[in-house]
Write an enzyme that holds these catalytic residues in place. Structure first.
Site, PDB file in Angstrom:
ATOM      1  NE  ARG A  50      -2.505   1.141   3.557  1.00 17.65           N
ATOM      2  CZ  ARG A  50      -3.222   0.973   4.667  1.00 17.65           C
ATOM      3  NH1 ARG A  50      -4.500   0.626   4.575  1.00 17.65           N
ATOM      4  NH2 ARG A  50      -2.690   1.132   5.857  1.00 17.65           N
ATOM      5  NE  ARG A 103       9.544  20.279 -12.314  1.00 18.23           N
ATOM      6  CZ  ARG A 103       9.199  21.058 -13.326  1.00 18.23           C
ATOM      7  NH1 ARG A 103       9.274  20.614 -14.562  1.00 18.23           N
ATOM      8  NH2 ARG A 103       8.778  22.288 -13.120  1.00 18.23           N
ATOM      9  CE  LYS A 149      -2.066   4.756   7.016  1.00 18.89           C
ATOM     10  NZ  LYS A 149      -3.110   5.485   7.701  1.00 18.89           N
ATOM     11  CD  GLU A 182     -11.636   6.479   5.411  1.00 15.81           C
ATOM     12  OE1 GLU A 182     -11.150   5.377   5.714  1.00 15.81           O
ATOM     13  OE2 GLU A 182     -11.073   7.294   4.661  1.00 15.81           O
TER      14      GLU A 182
HETATM   15  N1  PXG Z   1      -9.090   5.019   7.266  1.00 15.29           N
HETATM   16  C1  PXG Z   1      -8.162   5.983   7.448  1.00 15.29           C
HETATM   17  C2  PXG Z   1      -8.415   7.336   6.944  1.00 15.29           C
HETATM   18  C3  PXG Z   1      -6.953   5.669   8.104  1.00 15.29           C
HETATM   19  O1  PXG Z   1      -6.023   6.607   8.278  1.00 15.29           O
HETATM   20  C4  PXG Z   1      -7.748   3.389   8.371  1.00 15.29           C
HETATM   21  C5  PXG Z   1      -8.899   3.753   7.698  1.00 15.29           C
HETATM   22  C6  PXG Z   1      -7.568   1.965   8.776  1.00 15.29           C
HETATM   23  O2  PXG Z   1      -6.647   1.314   7.897  1.00 15.29           O
HETATM   24  P1  PXG Z   1      -5.756   0.098   8.378  1.00 15.29           P
HETATM   25  O3  PXG Z   1      -4.973  -0.276   7.195  1.00 15.29           O
HETATM   26  O4  PXG Z   1      -4.890   0.610   9.511  1.00 15.29           O
HETATM   27  O5  PXG Z   1      -6.675  -0.967   8.826  1.00 15.29           O
HETATM   28  C7  PXG Z   1      -6.732   4.350   8.566  1.00 15.29           C
HETATM   29  C8  PXG Z   1      -5.443   4.023   9.238  1.00 15.29           C
HETATM   30  C9  PXG Z   1      -4.649   7.308  14.505  1.00 15.29           C
HETATM   31  C10 PXG Z   1      -4.184   6.797  13.184  1.00 15.29           C
HETATM   32  O6  PXG Z   1      -3.830   7.901  15.232  1.00 15.29           O
HETATM   33  C11 PXG Z   1      -4.961   5.932  12.447  1.00 15.29           C
HETATM   34  C12 PXG Z   1      -4.546   5.480  11.193  1.00 15.29           C
HETATM   35  C13 PXG Z   1      -3.359   5.923  10.719  1.00 15.29           C
HETATM   36  C14 PXG Z   1      -2.601   6.788  11.459  1.00 15.29           C
HETATM   37  C15 PXG Z   1      -2.991   7.236  12.703  1.00 15.29           C
HETATM   38  O7  PXG Z   1      -5.811   7.143  14.821  1.00 15.29           O
HETATM   39  N2  PXG Z   1      -5.397   4.627  10.522  1.00 15.29           N
END
Ligand code: PXG
Length: 292
Positions: A50, A103, A149, A182
């Site tokens: 990812r 760049r 991400k 979400e």
């Molecule tokens: N949606 C978003 C927008 C995320 O950032 C998830 C879903 C869950 O994805 P995963 O792959 O982890 O199952 C995320 C990821 C926090 C924090 O402090 C949370 C995420 C990333 C960084 C910080 O709550 N979640």
């Protein structure tokens, strides 16, 4: 604690990057949050895939192969002797000048932090969360694709501020079409009868690794898994609801916008999924060995 900064293991105090780094100046970069359970880096390969997809989308060259990046992550966990914890892997555009032209940034910066994380207090895994939907809409994919991400989390942070101001622990964002997307750092699932339903990827959601794991669990326990469009109506009238994320894991939701879900207590099927998830966390991933 030793931080991996561009491949070098340095003390936390020495882990510094330039104020000209575009990750800081523009949020120009990508990241991953990964968990370790009993020396097992859960779904590390999936997280790395990812990360590289996010980097590809923003046209960012990561100066390491995927295999090398996996080795750097393992090395960082091992040197810190971390058995259970959380890894933050960040790749920025690197140092440039004060213009936003990428760049000018000759080489990406990367760093890996292996530490601990507690997102919600333990009690909420037993009693469930009370959450709200907020006015801040999810980014549209034509502007900033939510599957990336990226280091640009202001959209999510604005939603989180709304939740904080309302005394709620988490916010659910609706997309431009009025469909549920979400939470600020988690995906959402509902259960209706034997259906396990989550917003599909085109609703503006991150392709969550925990989300994918729960989908696998749902199929295994013979639920009818659907990736669909959901409105607030579906949330309020759900039999059960929960959030999924690397940090949050699987956490029950028992109230949405003051509507009680399952009478305000975590649902039976949610608890089964939570148990099945716990089992998988030690099984799938990359094992870390280190000398004690
Ligand atoms: N949606 C978003 C927008 C995320 O950032 C998830 C879903 C869950 O994805 P995963 O792959 O982890 O199952 C995320 C990821 C926090 C924090 O402090 C949370 C995420 C990333 C960084 C910080 O709550 N979640």
């Amino acid at each position: 604690m030793l931080i991996n900064l561009n491949g070098n293991l340095v003390q936390k105090e020495d882990a510094k990057i330039s104020v000209f780094d575009h990750g800081l100046l523009y949020g120009d970069g990508v990241f991953e949050g990964i968990r370790i359970y009993s020396n097992n880096i859960f779904k590390l390969k999936e997280h790395i895939d990812r990360l590289y997809d996010s980097a590809k989308f923003i046209n960012l060259d990561i100066p390491l192969s995927k295999k090398e990046m996996i080795e750097e992550v393992v090395k960082t966990v091992a040197v810190n002797k971390l058995k259970d914890g959380y890894i933050r892997l960040v790749v920025t555009r690197g140092e440039g000048d004060l213009g936003l032209d990428p760049r000018k940034c000759k080489k990406a910066t990367y760093f890996i932090i292996a530490d601990k994380i507690v997102l919600y207090p333990d009690e909420f895994y037993k009693k469930g969360l009370s959450i709200i939907t907020v006015a801040t809409r999810r980014n549209v994919n034509e502007a900033l694709e939510p599957r990336v991400k990226s280091l640009n989390y202001l959209n999510n942070i604005l939603a989180k501020i709304e939740a904080n101001n309302a005394g709620s622990l988490e916010a659910i964002m609706i997309n431009q079409q009025g469909y549920v997307s979400e939470a600020t750092g988690d995906n959402i699932f509902i259960i209706k009868g034997n259906n396990l339903i989550t917003p599909s990827l085109f609703c503006g959601v991150l392709n969550g690794i925990t989300r994918a794991t729960v989908i696998e669990i749902g199929r295994k326990i013979k639920m009818n898994v659907l990736e669909n469009v959901l409105t607030r109506y579906d949330l309020y009238t759900a039999d059960e609801c929960f959030l999924t994320g690397t940090a949050a894991e699987v956490i029950p939701v028992v109230e949405i916008d003051t509507r009680k879900i399952n009478g305000g207590i975590p649902g039976t099927k949610t608890k089964v999924i939570m148990r099945e998830f716990k089992k998988l966390t030690k099984k799938i991933g990359v094992k870390v060995k280190y000398k004690t």
